[in-house]
Design a protein around this motif. Structure first.
Motif, PDB file in Angstrom:
ATOM      1  N   THR A  40      -9.996  -1.858   2.116  1.00  0.00           N
ATOM      2  CA  THR A  40      -8.938  -0.853   2.270  1.00  0.00           C
ATOM      3  C   THR A  40      -9.343   0.528   1.765  1.00  0.00           C
ATOM      4  O   THR A  40      -8.544   1.458   1.845  1.00  0.00           O
ATOM      5  N   ASP A  50      -3.919   1.824  -3.054  1.00  0.00           N
ATOM      6  CA  ASP A  50      -4.534   1.396  -1.789  1.00  0.00           C
ATOM      7  C   ASP A  50      -5.066  -0.031  -1.875  1.00  0.00           C
ATOM      8  O   ASP A  50      -5.810  -0.467  -0.999  1.00  0.00           O
ATOM      9  N   CYS A  51      -4.707  -0.761  -2.919  1.00  0.00           N
ATOM     10  CA  CYS A  51      -5.287  -2.093  -3.163  1.00  0.00           C
ATOM     11  C   CYS A  51      -4.345  -3.194  -2.705  1.00  0.00           C
ATOM     12  O   CYS A  51      -3.145  -3.154  -2.982  1.00  0.00           O
ATOM     13  N   CYS A  71     -14.816  -3.573  -0.389  1.00  0.00           N
ATOM     14  CA  CYS A  71     -13.368  -3.295  -0.373  1.00  0.00           C
ATOM     15  C   CYS A  71     -12.898  -2.981   1.052  1.00  0.00           C
ATOM     16  O   CYS A  71     -13.392  -2.047   1.682  1.00  0.00           O
ATOM     17  N   ALA A  83      -9.665   1.201  -1.318  1.00  0.00           N
ATOM     18  CA  ALA A  83      -9.097   1.417  -2.656  1.00  0.00           C
ATOM     19  C   ALA A  83     -10.202   1.763  -3.647  1.00  0.00           C
ATOM     20  O   ALA A  83      -9.987   2.504  -4.601  1.00  0.00           O
ATOM     21  N   GLY A 123      -5.657   3.235   2.192  1.00  0.00           N
ATOM     22  CA  GLY A 123      -5.586   1.821   2.561  1.00  0.00           C
ATOM     23  C   GLY A 123      -4.679   1.618   3.765  1.00  0.00           C
ATOM     24  O   GLY A 123      -5.020   0.897   4.702  1.00  0.00           O
ATOM     25  N   LEU A 181       0.817  -1.218   0.000  1.00  0.00           N
ATOM     26  CA  LEU A 181       0.000   0.000   0.000  1.00  0.00           C
ATOM     27  C   LEU A 181       0.846   1.262   0.000  1.00  0.00           C
ATOM     28  O   LEU A 181       1.963   1.281   0.514  1.00  0.00           O
TER      29      LEU A 181
END
Ligand code: SF4
Ligand code: FES
Length: 207
Positions: free
Chosen positions: A194, A138-139, A192, A196, A100, A94
């Motif tokens: 985080t 952020d994934c 999701c 992202a 994230g 990240l």
């Protein structure tokens, strides 16, 4: 109805339940970043590791069927170390200053993750749709969004593209989301872990 012992606590769960469900039914908190409550297990993040008496290794509890008489530990020296390392590796995917990292870092620290985090390899984002933004930095590639799009909505607009460090969530032919078959239903955003994928509000990015 299988009855298991989790960290010394007896818990009974319905037939077909997983060890992660038994752990949670026992009121014990362990990370499970890629397992959404409403979706089948994906087994991508390895943050839900446990120790099972009589079994080698540290299985992912989200994928492990609960069996009668199982004795499961969610903590222990080696297990805590491995889980903290998995969380550190996840955090290293990240952007250190991104959404994230801020969402996950505090939570991960509870389980011994320490950071510091490396710069994220993917800095691009897709804000082509008016509904939401996908920020690759952020994934963590947990694939919850892919499962939600495919198995919940039966749309299949997104998938994991590429491999290794270049792997990222994208669309068919790597087109912007707006040019894909995405209907902006919002399922991916809702699952999701985080941030992202995050909604845009009144034409501007939500923060
Ligand atoms: S965008 Fe979110 S839900 Fe999709 S793989 Fe990345 S972290 Fe997981
Ligand atoms: S929650 Fe089990 S592997 Fe991700």
């Amino acid at each position: 109805m299988p009855t298991l012992t989790i960290d010394g606590r007896e818990v009974s769960v319905p037939e077909g339940a997983t060890v992660l469900e038994a752990v949670r039914a026992a009121g014990i908190d362990i990370p499970h970043l890629c397992k959404d409550d409403d979706q089948a297990p994906i087994g991508a993040c390895r943050t839900c590791l446990v120790l099972v008496e009589g079994q080698r290794g540290l299985p992912a509890s989200c994928y492990l069927p609960a069996a009668d008489g199982m004795r499961v530990s969610t903590h222990g020296d080696a297990l805590d170390r491995v889980r903290a390392t998995v969380l550190d590796l996840t955090l290293a995917m990240l952007d250190p200053g991104g959404r994230g990292a801020s969402l996950l870092a505090t939570e991960a620290a509870r389980f011994g993750a320490s950071g510091p985090f490396a710069p994220a390899p993917n800095a691009a984002f897709d804000d082509s749709t008016p509904a939401f933004t996908l920020n690759h930095a952020d994934c963590i590639l947990c694939q919850r969004c892919v499962e939600g799009c495919q198995d919940v909505q039966h749309i299949g607009a997104i998938a994991v593209l590429g491999g290794g460090e270049a792997a990222r969530i994208g669309t068919f032919l790597d087109r912007p989301l707006l040019q894909s078959i995405c209907t902006s239903c919002g399922t991916c955003v809702s699952v999701c872990p985080t941030g992202a994928l995050y909604p845009r509000v009144a034409g501007s990015l939500a923060t």
